[in-house]
Design a protein around this motif. Structure first.
Motif, PDB file in Angstrom:
ATOM      1  N   SER A   1      28.595  19.481 -37.163  1.00 40.70           N
ATOM      2  CA  SER A   1      29.399  19.449 -38.380  1.00 40.70           C
ATOM      3  C   SER A   1      30.276  20.699 -38.486  1.00 40.70           C
ATOM      4  CB  SER A   1      28.441  19.343 -39.564  1.00 40.70           C
ATOM      5  OG  SER A   1      29.026  19.764 -40.727  1.00 40.70           O
ATOM      6  N   PHE A   2      29.679  21.810 -38.125  1.00 41.12           N
ATOM      7  CA  PHE A   2      30.361  23.089 -38.214  1.00 41.12           C
ATOM      8  C   PHE A   2      31.586  23.127 -37.296  1.00 41.12           C
ATOM      9  CE2 PHE A   2      30.650  27.642 -37.316  1.00 41.12           C
ATOM     10  CZ  PHE A   2      30.751  28.086 -38.622  1.00 41.12           C
ATOM     11  N   LYS A   3      31.373  22.676 -36.042  1.00 43.01           N
ATOM     12  CA  LYS A   3      32.486  22.680 -35.081  1.00 43.01           C
ATOM     13  C   LYS A   3      33.592  21.741 -35.555  1.00 43.01           C
ATOM     14  CE  LYS A   3      29.811  23.588 -30.977  1.00 43.01           C
ATOM     15  NZ  LYS A   3      28.807  22.679 -30.452  1.00 43.01           N
ATOM     16  N   SER A   4      33.203  20.558 -36.025  1.00 46.60           N
ATOM     17  CA  SER A   4      34.211  19.587 -36.471  1.00 46.60           C
ATOM     18  C   SER A   4      34.994  20.142 -37.647  1.00 46.60           C
ATOM     19  CB  SER A   4      33.549  18.292 -36.929  1.00 46.60           C
ATOM     20  OG  SER A   4      32.772  17.767 -35.915  1.00 46.60           O
ATOM     21  N   PHE A   5      34.267  20.766 -38.585  1.00 45.56           N
ATOM     22  CA  PHE A   5      34.915  21.298 -39.791  1.00 45.56           C
ATOM     23  C   PHE A   5      36.042  22.254 -39.407  1.00 45.56           C
ATOM     24  CE2 PHE A   5      34.615  24.671 -43.220  1.00 45.56           C
ATOM     25  CZ  PHE A   5      35.366  23.959 -44.143  1.00 45.56           C
ATOM     26  N   HIS A   6      35.734  23.141 -38.450  1.00 41.95           N
ATOM     27  CA  HIS A   6      36.729  24.134 -38.101  1.00 41.95           C
ATOM     28  C   HIS A   6      37.833  23.589 -37.198  1.00 41.95           C
ATOM     29  CE1 HIS A   6      35.147  27.309 -40.412  1.00 41.95           C
ATOM     30  NE2 HIS A   6      33.932  27.134 -39.920  1.00 41.95           N
ATOM     31  N   SER A   7      37.621  22.386 -36.644  1.00 44.99           N
ATOM     32  CA  SER A   7      38.726  21.833 -35.855  1.00 44.99           C
ATOM     33  C   SER A   7      39.396  20.698 -36.637  1.00 44.99           C
ATOM     34  CB  SER A   7      38.227  21.372 -34.485  1.00 44.99           C
ATOM     35  OG  SER A   7      37.225  20.409 -34.662  1.00 44.99           O
ATOM     36  N   GLY A   8      39.053  20.591 -37.922  1.00 48.23           N
ATOM     37  CA  GLY A   8      39.756  19.650 -38.805  1.00 48.23           C
ATOM     38  C   GLY A   8      39.315  18.198 -38.650  1.00 48.23           C
ATOM     39  N   GLN A   9      38.159  17.966 -37.974  1.00 50.69           N
ATOM     40  CA  GLN A   9      37.677  16.587 -37.801  1.00 50.69           C
ATOM     41  C   GLN A   9      36.622  16.262 -38.858  1.00 50.69           C
ATOM     42  OE1 GLN A   9      36.102  16.873 -33.802  1.00 50.69           O
ATOM     43  NE2 GLN A   9      37.050  14.901 -33.348  1.00 50.69           N
ATOM     44  N   ILE A  10      36.410  14.974 -39.109  1.00 51.16           N
ATOM     45  CA  ILE A  10      35.320  14.563 -39.993  1.00 51.16           C
ATOM     46  C   ILE A  10      34.095  14.389 -39.091  1.00 51.16           C
ATOM     47  CG2 ILE A  10      34.529  12.778 -41.606  1.00 51.16           C
ATOM     48  CD1 ILE A  10      36.975  14.213 -42.705  1.00 51.16           C
ATOM     49  N   ALA A  11      33.084  15.254 -39.298  1.00 50.13           N
ATOM     50  CA  ALA A  11      31.970  15.352 -38.354  1.00 50.13           C
ATOM     51  C   ALA A  11      31.248  14.024 -38.132  1.00 50.13           C
ATOM     52  CB  ALA A  11      30.981  16.398 -38.861  1.00 50.13           C
ATOM     53  N   ILE A  12      30.985  13.314 -39.205  1.00 50.35           N
ATOM     54  CA  ILE A  12      30.148  12.113 -39.077  1.00 50.35           C
ATOM     55  C   ILE A  12      30.849  11.046 -38.221  1.00 50.35           C
ATOM     56  CG2 ILE A  12      30.895  10.929 -41.199  1.00 50.35           C
ATOM     57  CD1 ILE A  12      27.872  10.358 -41.708  1.00 50.35           C
ATOM     58  N   ASP A  13      32.166  11.077 -38.188  1.00 46.07           N
ATOM     59  CA  ASP A  13      32.914  10.093 -37.390  1.00 46.07           C
ATOM     60  C   ASP A  13      32.617  10.235 -35.898  1.00 46.07           C
ATOM     61  OD1 ASP A  13      33.967   9.073 -39.660  1.00 46.07           O
ATOM     62  OD2 ASP A  13      35.945  10.009 -39.452  1.00 46.07           O
ATOM     63  N   THR A  14      32.209  11.434 -35.468  1.00 49.00           N
ATOM     64  CA  THR A  14      31.944  11.635 -34.042  1.00 49.00           C
ATOM     65  C   THR A  14      30.654  10.919 -33.621  1.00 49.00           C
ATOM     66  OG1 THR A  14      30.686  13.685 -34.387  1.00 49.00           O
ATOM     67  CG2 THR A  14      33.063  13.925 -34.083  1.00 49.00           C
ATOM     68  N   LEU A  15      29.873  10.451 -34.597  1.00 48.26           N
ATOM     69  CA  LEU A  15      28.610   9.750 -34.277  1.00 48.26           C
ATOM     70  C   LEU A  15      28.694   8.251 -34.522  1.00 48.26           C
ATOM     71  CD1 LEU A  15      26.083  12.163 -35.990  1.00 48.26           C
ATOM     72  CD2 LEU A  15      26.559  11.990 -33.562  1.00 48.26           C
ATOM     73  N   ARG A  16      29.829   7.800 -35.014  1.00 52.70           N
ATOM     74  CA  ARG A  16      29.974   6.397 -35.400  1.00 52.70           C
ATOM     75  C   ARG A  16      29.970   5.495 -34.168  1.00 52.70           C
ATOM     76  NH1 ARG A  16      31.205   5.296 -40.688  1.00 52.70           N
ATOM     77  NH2 ARG A  16      31.953   7.334 -41.353  1.00 52.70           N
ATOM     78  N   ILE A  17      29.213   4.410 -34.232  1.00 50.15           N
ATOM     79  CA  ILE A  17      29.208   3.437 -33.140  1.00 50.15           C
ATOM     80  C   ILE A  17      30.221   2.362 -33.512  1.00 50.15           C
ATOM     81  CG2 ILE A  17      27.814   1.710 -31.921  1.00 50.15           C
ATOM     82  CD1 ILE A  17      25.328   3.376 -32.660  1.00 50.15           C
ATOM     83  N   SER A  18      31.199   2.138 -32.635  1.00 45.61           N
ATOM     84  CA  SER A  18      32.196   1.120 -32.994  1.00 45.61           C
ATOM     85  C   SER A  18      31.562  -0.255 -32.805  1.00 45.61           C
ATOM     86  CB  SER A  18      33.460   1.294 -32.157  1.00 45.61           C
ATOM     87  OG  SER A  18      33.143   1.055 -30.816  1.00 45.61           O
ATOM     88  N   PRO A  19      31.994  -1.286 -33.560  1.00 46.04           N
ATOM     89  CA  PRO A  19      31.334  -2.589 -33.565  1.00 46.04           C
ATOM     90  C   PRO A  19      31.191  -3.201 -32.169  1.00 46.04           C
ATOM     91  CG  PRO A  19      33.038  -2.468 -35.253  1.00 46.04           C
ATOM     92  CD  PRO A  19      33.110  -1.196 -34.456  1.00 46.04           C
ATOM     93  N   SER A  20      32.099  -2.870 -31.240  1.00 47.27           N
ATOM     94  CA  SER A  20      32.056  -3.496 -29.914  1.00 47.27           C
ATOM     95  C   SER A  20      31.048  -2.821 -28.979  1.00 47.27           C
ATOM     96  CB  SER A  20      33.443  -3.428 -29.286  1.00 47.27           C
ATOM     97  OG  SER A  20      33.846  -2.071 -29.246  1.00 47.27           O
ATOM     98  N   GLN A  21      30.547  -1.632 -29.366  1.00 47.43           N
ATOM     99  CA  GLN A  21      29.679  -0.864 -28.445  1.00 47.43           C
ATOM    100  C   GLN A  21      28.278  -1.453 -28.336  1.00 47.43           C
ATOM    101  OE1 GLN A  21      30.585   3.153 -29.951  1.00 47.43           O
ATOM    102  NE2 GLN A  21      30.303   3.817 -27.832  1.00 47.43           N
TER     103      GLN A  21
END
Ligand SMILES: O=C(O)CCC(=O)C(=O)O
Ligand SMILES: [Fe+2]
Length: 352
Positions: free
Chosen positions: A332-352
């Protein structure tokens, strides 16, 4: 006084009445939008006493539906009936004020290291070009007890440690009660979230001071973020508003209620709930007229504990939405400082 290589404390910049350094000015992104006035919205007020009634009573059913609606839309609500009196909460607010009223030299006895997080200080700089928050803070680890760094715990006000420890204990009891009720709202066993989190929990607190800011239309008290916690309990200033929550692309101001505590879902609860509960993106507006204080208590699983969506909340209509994760705050910390929404990096897309 400024510490070598570090910008001054916000309190000093504010008191000197000088033009804020350029590092504080927000960049023009969607999350920094509408820094002028936003409308105050009455976020749901949940009475814990009603949630401890017989689950077959109408009063219980109405309140649990209101809670479920709050968790799945705003991800934030004001809790009342939590057993802490208004005068007790006022005592905690006074403790925060007494600490921040000490001289910078006195507070600096508990100052964080130049590259550290814990202790008293301004916004630590971790990446180049980081926009700085208009906020001084005291950050402490309260539990596990053996992870306390007591050199950062103020000796002044003299009762700081006892009062803060007692408050933390009350917040932990409240958090655990809420986790049971959240599980019930999903027809799960009372200990469903609790079992996933495990016995060992990390409890950290952030005491915030938002001094008066001459440029509230260009500077934020805290930049937009979602909390990495499971649950955050926030004691707001009793008079000065500032917290704003993003919903459906719009920012809303959260009113302050004297006897209420503000509860927000953190990312790790959104993950465990398989996306049913929402971890809100929020920020704090700066204020040119009045100083503001707040105290956030963050409840985390142990860093070593792997967190994943509860099996009972995964089904064919709602397949698993997030991958397993360990030590989420570092992501979360790394994402915050690079302007990303942290939780999105863990999201499984429906096709996966
Ligand atoms: O001061 C506030 O109202 C909120 C602070 C906050 O969001 C945080 O410390 O994570
Ligand atoms: Fe937050």
């Amino acid at each position: 006084m400024s510490i070598a290589g570090q910008p001054k404390h916000v309190q000093e910049i504010s008191a000197e009445g000088i033009e804020p350094p350029s590092e504080f000015f927000v960049k023009d992104t969607i999350l920094a939008g509408n820094l002028g006035s936003v409308s105050l919205i009455q976020i749901p007020i949940i009475d814990l006493n009603l949630l401890l009634l017989d689950p077959y009573s109408e009063a219980y059913k109405d309140e649990i539906n209101k809670l479920l609606d709050a968790l799945s839309s705003w991800g934030v609500f004001q809790v009342i009936g939590h057993g802490m009196s208004s005068s007790y909460l006022e005592e905690i607010r006074n403790l925060i004020k007494k600490f921040f009223c000490l001289s910078i030299e006195e507070k600096q006895k508990y100052g964080r290291a130049a590259d550290g997080f814990e202790g008293y200080g301004n916004d630590p700089i971790f990446v180049e070009g980081q926009v700085l928050d208009w906020c001084d803070r005291l950050f402490l680890t309260a539990y596990p007890q053996d992870q306390r760094n007591l050199q950062f715990w103020p000796q002044n006000p003299p009762n700081f440690m006892n009062v803060f420890e007692e408050y933390c204990n009350k917040v932990i009891v409240l958090t655990r009660t809420l986790l049971k009720i959240f599980a019930r709202s999903q027809n799960l066993e009372d200990d469903a979230f609790y079992k996933e989190i495990g016995e060992k929990t990390l409890v950290q607190a952030r005491f915030n001071l938002y001094p008066k800011c001459p440029k509230p239309d260009k500077i934020l008290g805290v930049k937009a973020h979602a909390d990495a916690s499971i649950i955050t309990t926030l004691l707001q200033d009793k008079e000065v508003e500032g917290l704003q929550v993003l919903k459906d692309g719009k920012w809303y101001g959260v009113p302050t209620i004297l006897h209420a505590l503000l509860i927000n879902v953190g990312d790790q609860l959104e993950i465990m709930s398989n996306g049913i509960f929402k971890s809100p993106i929020h920020r704090v507006a700066a204020n040119s007229e009045q100083e503001r204080i707040s105290l956030a208590v963050f409840y985390f699983p142990d860093y070593e504990k792997e967190i994943e969506p509860l099996q009972g909340l995964i089904n064919s209509q709602r397949p698993q939405m997030f991958r397993k994760v360990k030590n989420y705050p570092s992501i979360s910390f790394k994402s915050f400082h690079s302007g990303q929404i942290a939780i999105d990096t863990l999201r499984i897309s429906p096709s996966q």
